[in-house]
Design a protein around this motif. Structure first.
Motif, mmCIF file in Angstrom:
data_model
loop_
_atom_site.group_PDB
_atom_site.id
_atom_site.type_symbol
_atom_site.label_atom_id
_atom_site.label_comp_id
_atom_site.label_asym_id
_atom_site.label_seq_id
_atom_site.Cartn_x
_atom_site.Cartn_y
_atom_site.Cartn_z
ATOM 1 N N TYR A 180 36.173 11.898 56.956
ATOM 2 C CA TYR A 180 36.078 13.216 56.698
ATOM 3 C C TYR A 180 34.840 13.417 55.641
ATOM 4 N N PHE A 181 34.022 14.439 56.340
ATOM 5 C CA PHE A 181 32.736 14.455 55.729
ATOM 6 C C PHE A 181 32.297 16.175 55.319
ATOM 7 N N PRO A 182 32.535 16.571 54.325
ATOM 8 C CA PRO A 182 32.546 17.973 54.119
ATOM 9 C C PRO A 182 31.121 18.377 53.562
ATOM 10 N N TRP A 183 30.679 19.509 53.429
ATOM 11 C CA TRP A 183 29.507 19.975 52.593
ATOM 12 C C TRP A 183 29.704 21.069 51.604
ATOM 13 N N ILE B 275 31.411 23.748 55.126
ATOM 14 C CA ILE B 275 31.882 23.313 56.393
ATOM 15 C C ILE B 275 32.111 21.663 56.317
ATOM 16 N N ALA B 276 33.039 21.353 57.060
ATOM 17 C CA ALA B 276 33.158 19.606 57.293
ATOM 18 C C ALA B 276 33.638 19.251 58.570
ATOM 19 N N ILE B 277 33.524 18.011 58.708
ATOM 20 C CA ILE B 277 33.562 17.197 60.058
ATOM 21 C C ILE B 277 34.363 16.048 60.025
ATOM 22 N N ARG B 278 35.075 15.777 61.169
ATOM 23 C CA ARG B 278 35.584 14.303 61.247
ATOM 24 C C ARG B 278 34.817 13.764 62.361
ATOM 25 N N PRO B 279 34.955 12.378 62.436
ATOM 26 C CA PRO B 279 33.994 11.541 63.214
ATOM 27 C C PRO B 279 34.498 11.790 64.862
ATOM 28 N N ASP B 280 35.339 12.320 65.208
ATOM 29 C CA ASP B 280 35.707 12.578 66.893
ATOM 30 C C ASP B 280 34.994 13.340 67.473
ATOM 31 N N VAL B 281 34.105 13.974 66.484
ATOM 32 C CA VAL B 281 33.128 15.056 67.128
ATOM 33 C C VAL B 281 31.620 14.947 66.568
#
Lengths: 112, 111
Positions: free
Chosen positions: B32-35, B48-54
């Motif tokens: 889990y990678f948020p800014w 905004i945040a992203i997970r490694p599946d995208v």
């Protein structure tokens, strides 16, 4: 929009004194955290709390620190005997489901 | 291995420019990678945040690009405005546990 609140906004204390920093997490959140940020530096994790117990703590969170959820709404961080190096911004955060963490405005702790 | 490295330390762009802030991590367990955006005297605010599946996620003028094989992710701010001037922190966590923050990037957008 629900938000995390923290009191006081600024606390000044003398070295060796005890302080309690207070937080009211977002009401339906179950996971609670404390972080700190020394001036000009990055945010550092202190402790996480779930189901009335500590779930994880960092090496910073030594025996002088403790956390408590004294009632259904408050979450507190106690520093038993403050040191000069404890001067920092302390942020409370909460999360509904161990996903997004929402931070409060912080308490600036100044130890003299 | 728990560290998240962020660059640059500071960044100045003109209004309308596209600042790019980069982060790199070592721990492959991070998922889990948020800014976060932080204004002086305020708490970090989730942007905004992203997970490694995208590999990319866009919300308004903010875009995260994610490169799993390189263990890097970056924040792009489209059409930057003076009101975007703030400190930006990337972070990472594993299964919703503690957030490990980068060192921060102080962004200045000149009018």
């Amino acid at each position: 929009e629900p938000e995390v609140t923290q009191t006081p906004s600024h606390q000044v204390t003398q070295m060796g004194q005890e302080v309690i920093l207070r937080c009211v997490p977002i009401s339906n959140h179950l996971y609670f955290y404390w972080y700190r940020q020394i001036l000009g530096q990055k945010v550092e994790f202190l402790v996480s709390f779930y189901n009335n117990e500590i779930s994880e703590k960092s090496e910073i969170f030594d025996d002088q620190f403790s956390v408590e959820r004294p009632d259904g709404s408050n979450f507190t961080l106690k520093i038993r005997s403050t040191k000069l190096e404890d001067s920092a911004m302390y942020f409370c955060a909460s999360s509904e489901d161990r996903g997004e963490q929402y931070f409060g405005p912080g308490t600036r702790l100044t130890v003299t | 291995q728990q560290q998240v490295k962020q660059s640059p330390q500071s960044l100045i762009v003109q209004k309308g420019g596209i600042p790019i802030i980069n982060c790199a991590y070592e721990n492959t367990a991070f998922d889990y990678f948020p800014w976060y955006q932080q204004f002086p005297g305020k708490g970090p605010a989730l942007l905004i945040a992203i997970r490694p599946d995208v590999s990319e996620k866009k919300e308004g003028r903010f875009t995260i690009s994610f490169n799993k094989s390189a263990k890097q992710f970056s924040l792009h701010i489209m059409d930057s405005q003076p009101g975007d001037s703030a400190t930006y922190f990337c972070a990472a966590s594993h299964s919703g546990s503690r957030l490990t923050f980068g060192e921060g990037t102080q962004l200045t957008v000149n009018p």
